[in-house]
Design a protein around this motif. Structure first.
Motif, short mmCIF file in Angstrom:
data_model
loop_
_atom_site.label_atom_id
_atom_site.label_comp_id
_atom_site.label_asym_id
_atom_site.label_seq_id
_atom_site.Cartn_x
_atom_site.Cartn_y
_atom_site.Cartn_z
N ARG A 1 0.83 -1.21 0.00
CA ARG A 1 0.00 0.00 0.00
C ARG A 1 0.86 1.26 0.00
O ARG A 1 0.60 2.20 -0.75
N THR A 2 1.90 1.27 0.82
CA THR A 2 2.76 2.45 0.89
C THR A 2 3.45 2.70 -0.44
O THR A 2 3.51 3.84 -0.93
N SER A 3 3.96 1.64 -1.06
CA SER A 3 4.59 1.79 -2.37
C SER A 3 3.59 2.28 -3.41
O SER A 3 3.93 3.07 -4.29
N SER A 4 2.34 1.82 -3.30
CA SER A 4 1.29 2.27 -4.23
C SER A 4 1.08 3.78 -4.10
O SER A 4 1.00 4.50 -5.11
N LEU A 5 1.00 4.26 -2.86
CA LEU A 5 0.78 5.69 -2.64
C LEU A 5 1.97 6.51 -3.11
O LEU A 5 1.81 7.59 -3.71
N TRP A 6 3.18 6.02 -2.84
CA TRP A 6 4.37 6.75 -3.29
C TRP A 6 4.46 6.79 -4.81
O TRP A 6 4.84 7.80 -5.39
N LEU A 7 4.10 5.68 -5.46
CA LEU A 7 4.12 5.67 -6.93
C LEU A 7 3.02 6.56 -7.48
O LEU A 7 3.22 7.28 -8.46
N ARG A 8 1.84 6.52 -6.85
CA ARG A 8 0.76 7.42 -7.27
C ARG A 8 1.22 8.87 -7.24
O ARG A 8 1.01 9.63 -8.20
N ASP A 9 1.85 9.27 -6.15
CA ASP A 9 2.30 10.65 -6.00
C ASP A 9 3.39 11.00 -7.01
O ASP A 9 3.40 12.10 -7.58
N ALA A 10 4.31 10.06 -7.26
CA ALA A 10 5.38 10.30 -8.24
C ALA A 10 4.80 10.47 -9.64
O ALA A 10 5.23 11.35 -10.40
N CYS A 11 3.80 9.64 -9.97
CA CYS A 11 3.15 9.75 -11.28
C CYS A 11 2.44 11.09 -11.43
O CYS A 11 2.51 11.76 -12.47
N ARG A 12 1.73 11.49 -10.37
CA ARG A 12 1.02 12.76 -10.43
C ARG A 12 1.97 13.94 -10.62
O ARG A 12 1.65 14.89 -11.33
N GLU A 13 3.14 13.85 -9.99
CA GLU A 13 4.13 14.93 -10.14
C GLU A 13 4.61 15.06 -11.58
O GLU A 13 5.07 16.13 -11.98
N THR B 1 5.14 -8.51 -15.35
CA THR B 1 5.79 -7.86 -14.22
C THR B 1 6.67 -6.74 -14.76
O THR B 1 7.58 -6.99 -15.55
N LEU B 2 6.40 -5.52 -14.32
CA LEU B 2 7.09 -4.34 -14.83
C LEU B 2 8.34 -4.01 -14.02
O LEU B 2 9.29 -3.42 -14.56
N ALA B 3 8.33 -4.33 -12.74
CA ALA B 3 9.44 -3.96 -11.87
C ALA B 3 9.34 -4.73 -10.56
O ALA B 3 8.28 -5.27 -10.20
N ILE B 4 10.45 -4.74 -9.82
CA ILE B 4 10.51 -5.31 -8.48
C ILE B 4 10.75 -4.17 -7.50
O ILE B 4 11.57 -3.28 -7.76
N ALA B 5 10.03 -4.18 -6.38
CA ALA B 5 10.24 -3.20 -5.31
C ALA B 5 10.78 -3.95 -4.10
O ALA B 5 10.19 -4.93 -3.65
N LEU B 6 11.93 -3.51 -3.58
CA LEU B 6 12.58 -4.22 -2.49
C LEU B 6 12.17 -3.67 -1.13
O LEU B 6 12.24 -2.46 -0.88
N ASN B 7 11.77 -4.57 -0.24
CA ASN B 7 11.60 -4.24 1.16
C ASN B 7 12.94 -4.51 1.84
O ASN B 7 13.46 -5.62 1.78
N SER B 8 13.50 -3.50 2.48
CA SER B 8 14.88 -3.58 2.98
C SER B 8 14.99 -4.15 4.39
O SER B 8 16.04 -4.04 5.01
N PHE B 9 13.93 -4.77 4.88
CA PHE B 9 13.95 -5.28 6.25
C PHE B 9 15.15 -6.19 6.49
O PHE B 9 15.42 -7.12 5.74
N ASP B 10 15.90 -5.87 7.55
CA ASP B 10 17.02 -6.70 8.01
C ASP B 10 18.22 -6.68 7.06
O ASP B 10 19.10 -7.52 7.16
N LEU B 11 18.25 -5.73 6.12
CA LEU B 11 19.37 -5.61 5.19
C LEU B 11 20.20 -4.37 5.53
O LEU B 11 19.65 -3.30 5.81
#
Length: 368
Positions: free
Chosen positions: A180-192, A312-322
């Motif tokens: 969900r968070t990535s969706s909102l961030w991508l939505r905002d980036a697209c709108r910009e 699949t257009l892209a991969i989004a990485l969750n950086s947990f524990d990295l």
């Protein structure tokens, strides 16, 4: 105008269970978050814990501490500070039950005239004591996950084929990865960049953040999941005429405790997918943290998406524990291995995917 609200996390703010709280801290178009109540994180700033940014949203150990602080700052009584404020349950619990400690907090909040917003499967309005205390203090109990009756549900019609705007499904390889968070961030980036983009929410947090189009998938009768998804997309298309829709994913295609996603690809005809992935996670999350079910290779997930007729257009990485170095190495390795763009949403945002989105929109338009 936003409503004033606090978030109750019952000692779980620093856990995977608090993703609703994290979402509300990051963004809410409906509520002004005044504070978080969490006995294990008291004294810290909620924004600092979520994204490393001070947002001046304090964490108090108890409801009384919050009201005492508010009373001193505004020169009001605790009752005046509490009345009309929304107390939002900001955690998910195994089976959606309300633990005894949280229930005591709810009773206390109601005694001060606070309204309660509950996104758990355990409904407040079925609890006679809570109902009585709410009535005595003119407070509201809002069970946002309570399903509609069957007669009020939308059934799938096939009219999705008439929707002009292309759809990208924001999938993950498991729950609680940041879809969900990535969706909102991508939505905002697209709108910009001038791309009129809307997100279709499918969970309680998206609704609480002020989402206009969507439904709560896991409280919808299975017969109507496809229809409710289609209906939300059609309404969004008619009312906003967007260039693109992002569909918030739930769970994952092969999570054994609750597989989800084929509706997005079949019923909603999402022809693009962005897949969120946590490299260090080797097993599907279980409520008791047992390592029961190994996660399949990422390539299998991409192939499954392809067999459904989507790309699949892209991969989004969750950086947990990295570590930073590990994250950078994983990003490069996956790009070389898969031949796809790999982004780190929390560390670099979603702006690098805007050209990918633009190319996808153009390709979909060319097919019509």
């Amino acid at each position: 105008m936003k409503e004033s609200a606090i978030v109750l996390t019952s000692g779980l703010f620093k856990s995977h269970n608090a993703k609703t709280a994290f979402g509300l801290i990051r963004n809410s178009e409906q509520y002004d978050i005044l504070a978080v109540i969490d006995q294990n994180s008291a004294g810290e700033d909620a924004g600092k814990l979520v994204d490393g940014k001070v947002l001046e949203i304090p964490i108090h150990s108890t409801l009384k501490d919050f009201l005492r602080s508010c009373s001193s700052r505004l020169n009001l009584t605790p009752e005046e500070c509490g009345r009309g404020v929304y107390a939002i349950i900001g955690i998910a619990t195994p089976g959606g039950i309300i633990p005894a400690g949280l229930r005591m907090e709810l009773l206390e909040a109601l005694s001060y005239g606070m309204h309660i917003i509950n996104g758990l499967h355990h409904y407040l309005n079925d609890d006679h004591e809570l109902v009585q205390i709410a009535e005595n203090n003119q407070a509201k109990l809002l069970d946002i996950r309570k399903p509609k009756s069957a007669k009020d549900h939308a059934f799938w019609t096939g009219n999705i084929l008439d929707v002009r705007a292309p759809r990208i499904a924001m999938f993950g390889t498991d729950c609680a990865l940041g879809k969900r968070t990535s969706s909102l961030w991508l939505r905002d980036a697209c709108r910009e960049h001038g791309i009129r983009t809307e997100m279709i929410y499918t969970g309680q947090t998206g609704k609480l953040q002020g989402g206009r189009f969507g439904f709560i998938l896991d409280s919808t009768l299975n017969d109507f999941v496809s229809g409710e998804l289609e209906d939300a997309i059609i309404r969004c298309d008619l009312e906003e005429n967007p260039d693109l829709m992002l569909l918030e994913g739930q769970s994952s295609l092969r999570n054994p405790s609750g597989p989800c996603g084929s509706e997005y690809l079949c019923s909603a005809q999402a022809k693009g997918v962005i897949l969120q992935f946590a490299p260090k996670q080797k097993y599907y999350l279980a409520d008791d943290e047992r390592k029961l079910w190994p996660m399949p290779p990422l390539e299998e997930e991409l192939e499954l998406i392809r067999l459904y007729g989507s790309q699949t257009l892209a991969i989004a990485l969750n950086s947990f524990d990295l570590t930073k170095k590990e994250l950078e190495a994983e990003q490069k390795n996956l790009e070389d291995r898969l031949g796809l763009p790999v982004v780190c949403p929390k560390e670099e945002g979603m702006g690098r995917l805007v050209p990918v989105v633009q190319e996808f929109i153009a390709s979909q338009a060319a097919k019509k």
